[in-house]
Design an enzyme around this catalytic site. Structure first.
Site, short mmCIF file in Angstrom:
data_model
loop_
_atom_site.label_atom_id
_atom_site.label_comp_id
_atom_site.label_asym_id
_atom_site.label_seq_id
_atom_site.Cartn_x
_atom_site.Cartn_y
_atom_site.Cartn_z
N HIS A 12 0.76 -1.26 0.00
CA HIS A 12 0.00 0.00 0.00
C HIS A 12 0.79 1.30 0.00
CE1 HIS A 12 -3.55 -2.43 0.42
NE2 HIS A 12 -3.05 -3.01 1.49
N HIS A 119 -3.36 -3.28 7.75
CA HIS A 119 -4.40 -3.63 6.77
C HIS A 119 -5.06 -2.36 6.27
CE1 HIS A 119 -8.14 -5.34 5.16
NE2 HIS A 119 -8.81 -4.58 6.00
#
EC number: 4.6.1.18
Length: 124
Positions: A12, A119
Site C-alpha cells: 500500500h 491492513h
C-alpha cells in the site's frame, strides 16, 4: 518472512510517486509489489503520502472495520491515493488494471507494539 506491517508497506505505500493515474502505473506497481504472483489481486490501493503520516493515522479517529473488528482508524485529513482495479479483460498471468487517482480519507487497521498499520480497510 514478512511481518503484517511490512506487507502493508509493500502492498500500500508509494510515498514518493505522485502517480498521475494511468493504467500503466497500476500494471507496473501491482507486478513490482508482487500482487500478481499466482493470481491477480482484484483491487488494491496505493497511498502517496509519507509512511510517518500514514502511521500517524493509527492514533486518529477509531472506527469499526468492515469485518467488525474495532482496531480501524480513519485519517483526519484526505490523502492522495491510487485505486487499482482489475479490468474485465484481465486474466492471469496477464493481469490488467485501471487506475483511479483519488483524494480521500483512508481507513486502516493497526496492531502491535509499536501500534502500526497492518491492513487497508477502505477509503471514504
Amino acid at each position: 518472512s514478512e511481518t503484517a506491517a511490512e506487507k502493508f508497506e509493500r502492498q500500500h505505500m508509494d510515498s514518493y510517486s505522485s502517480s498521475s493515474s494511468n493504467s500503466n502505473y497500476c500494471n507496473q506497481m501491482m507486478k513490482r509489489r508482487e500482487m500478481t504472483d499466482g493470481w491477480c489481486k482484484p483491487v488494491n490501493t496505493f497511498i502517496h503520502e509519507s509512511l510517518e503520516d500514514v502511521q500517524a493515522v493509527c492514533s486518529q479517529k477509531s472506527v469499526t472495520c468492515k469485518n467488525g473488528q474495532t482496531n480501524c482508524h480513519q485519517s483526519s485529513t484526505t490523502m492522495h491515493i491510487t485505486d487499482c482495479r482489475e479490468t474485465g479483460s484481465s486474466k492471469y498471468p496477464n493481469c490488467a488494471y485501471k487506475a483511479s487517482n483519488l483524494q480521500k480519507h483512508i481507513i486502516i487497521a493497526c496492531e502491535g507494539n509499536p501500534y502500526v498499520p497492518v491492513h487497508f480497510d477502505a477509503s471514504v
